[in-house]
Write a protein that holds these residues in place. Structure first.
Motif, PDB file in Angstrom:
ATOM      1  N   GLU A   1      23.596   9.103  45.840  1.00  0.00           N
ATOM      2  CA  GLU A   1      22.417   8.249  46.017  1.00  0.00           C
ATOM      3  C   GLU A   1      22.666   6.851  45.463  1.00  0.00           C
ATOM      4  O   GLU A   1      22.312   5.846  46.091  1.00  0.00           O
ATOM      5  N   GLY A   2      23.269   6.783  44.284  1.00  0.00           N
ATOM      6  CA  GLY A   2      23.511   5.490  43.651  1.00  0.00           C
ATOM      7  C   GLY A   2      24.471   4.618  44.418  1.00  0.00           C
ATOM      8  O   GLY A   2      24.425   3.383  44.314  1.00  0.00           O
ATOM      9  N   LEU A   3      25.349   5.250  45.218  1.00  0.00           N
ATOM     10  CA  LEU A   3      26.322   4.498  46.013  1.00  0.00           C
ATOM     11  C   LEU A   3      25.895   4.355  47.472  1.00  0.00           C
ATOM     12  O   LEU A   3      26.713   4.051  48.328  1.00  0.00           O
ATOM     13  N   GLY A   4      24.616   4.582  47.719  1.00  0.00           N
ATOM     14  CA  GLY A   4      24.098   4.349  49.066  1.00  0.00           C
ATOM     15  C   GLY A   4      24.528   5.384  50.089  1.00  0.00           C
ATOM     16  O   GLY A   4      24.710   5.057  51.258  1.00  0.00           O
ATOM     17  N   GLY A   5      24.724   6.630  49.655  1.00  0.00           N
ATOM     18  CA  GLY A   5      25.064   7.698  50.581  1.00  0.00           C
ATOM     19  C   GLY A   5      26.546   7.969  50.726  1.00  0.00           C
ATOM     20  O   GLY A   5      26.952   8.667  51.662  1.00  0.00           O
TER      21      GLY A   5
ATOM     22  N   GLU B   1      23.768   1.446  36.082  1.00  0.00           N
ATOM     23  CA  GLU B   1      24.179   0.045  36.208  1.00  0.00           C
ATOM     24  C   GLU B   1      25.500  -0.076  36.956  1.00  0.00           C
ATOM     25  O   GLU B   1      25.669  -0.956  37.819  1.00  0.00           O
ATOM     26  N   VAL B   2      26.427   0.822  36.674  1.00  0.00           N
ATOM     27  CA  VAL B   2      27.736   0.805  37.325  1.00  0.00           C
ATOM     28  C   VAL B   2      27.597   1.098  38.813  1.00  0.00           C
ATOM     29  O   VAL B   2      28.213   0.417  39.654  1.00  0.00           O
TER      30      VAL B   2
ATOM     31  N   SER C   1      25.400  14.117  38.196  1.00  0.00           N
ATOM     32  CA  SER C   1      25.607  15.002  39.337  1.00  0.00           C
ATOM     33  C   SER C   1      26.170  14.264  40.544  1.00  0.00           C
ATOM     34  O   SER C   1      26.075  13.030  40.653  1.00  0.00           O
ATOM     35  N   ILE C   2      26.710  15.044  41.453  1.00  0.00           N
ATOM     36  CA  ILE C   2      27.199  14.487  42.715  1.00  0.00           C
ATOM     37  C   ILE C   2      26.053  13.832  43.490  1.00  0.00           C
ATOM     38  O   ILE C   2      26.229  12.764  44.077  1.00  0.00           O
ATOM     39  N   ALA C   3      24.887  14.451  43.459  1.00  0.00           N
ATOM     40  CA  ALA C   3      23.724  13.891  44.164  1.00  0.00           C
ATOM     41  C   ALA C   3      23.361  12.513  43.615  1.00  0.00           C
ATOM     42  O   ALA C   3      23.038  11.589  44.379  1.00  0.00           O
TER      43      ALA C   3
END
Length: 273
Positions: A109-113, A80-81, A103-105
């Protein structure tokens, strides 16, 4: 470096507050350089008033102008964050996450790359500048950003950099969760003291100073823990009798299983939903 940076804290819980407190106490940052987002109204007001930092109810507004964005939220709410922050963070900003198991991955991904990411695992003694943190980062993190991360971590205590991210889950189980093991051991010792007849305040004082002194002695001596234990243990003595009961009760095995359970849970938290 941090002295001319804006740092946004996403999450004003115990660890978020601990980092803010450490950075201010050490003089690494001034209150005007810190913003905070926290959904709980009372908690937001408490941290904001205590440390004189500007607080927001929403994550995007908090992080919009930040040079460093500290993700100090529980892993269960990270999805959600990240959705809130996606597109709201400057492309060159440093993401600094202390969420167990994430994870960093997953962050990328969650921050659009987003590429500039540090993942760290501090522990509770960071609240008094006596913590230890294990951390790693992506290749995109610049030398300046690495130094920013080190400044944050050193304000909380000691830091250890690792190349392989898998060590973060191990650190979560050993040092991140470690204070809880120590506190439970302290609680058991205090209760035993009370059971024998000490008042609780005296039992607490005896246990706290015994553990404090033992830790300082171990750090100063540089001896293996087994050697230190043998120094205290006389054949047929009181310590030998006590240790026999601990070994009989599988003390080592229980501790090992507890750490392994925490490690497995950290790995599980990091798996994609």
């Amino acid at each position: 470096m941090l002295f001319d940076s804006q740092v946004a804290f996403i999450g004003g819980g115990v660890m978020g507050e601990a980092i803010i407190k450490s950075l201010l106490r050490s003089g690494t940052l001034q209150p005007a350089q810190i913003t905070l987002s926290e959904p709980n109204t009372d908690r937001r007001a408490l941290v904001s008033d205590q440390y004189h930092v500007h607080a927001y109810a929403d994550n995007a507004s908090c992080a919009h102008h930040a040079d460093v964005v500290v993700l100090a939220v529980k892993p269960q709410v990270m999805d959600e964050v990240l959705e809130d922050l996606r597109g709201a963070i400057r492309p060159e900003a440093l993401i600094f996450s202390i969420a167990a198991g994430i994870s960093i991955a997953t962050l990328r991904e969650g921050l659009g790359g987003h590429q500039h990411i540090v993942r760290a695992m501090p522990n509770t003694p960071a609240q008094i500048g006596q913590g230890i943190s294990v951390w790693t980062c992506t290749d995109a993190v610049t030398d300046v950003q690495r130094e920013q991360a080190i400044q944050i971590l050193k304000a909380m205590g000691e830091e250890i950099f690792v190349e392989d991210e898998q060590y973060l889950d191990m650190a979560t189980a050993l040092s991140g969760t470690g204070p809880a093991y120590v506190f439970l051991f302290m609680e058991a010792l205090i209760d035993a003291g009370v059971h024998m007849g000490f008042s609780r305040p005296i039992a607490e004082r005896l246990v706290i100073q015994t553990i404090r002194g033992s830790i300082e002695y171990a750090a100063a001596s540089k001896l293996h823990a087994a050697q230190l234990r043998n120094q205290v243990t006389s054949p047929g003595g009181t310590t030998a009798a006590a240790l026999y009961q601990l070994e009989k009760g599988a003390f080592r095995t229980v501790i090992s299983k507890a750490v392994w359970a925490a490690y497995e849970r950290s790995v599980q938290l990091g798996k994609k939903k």
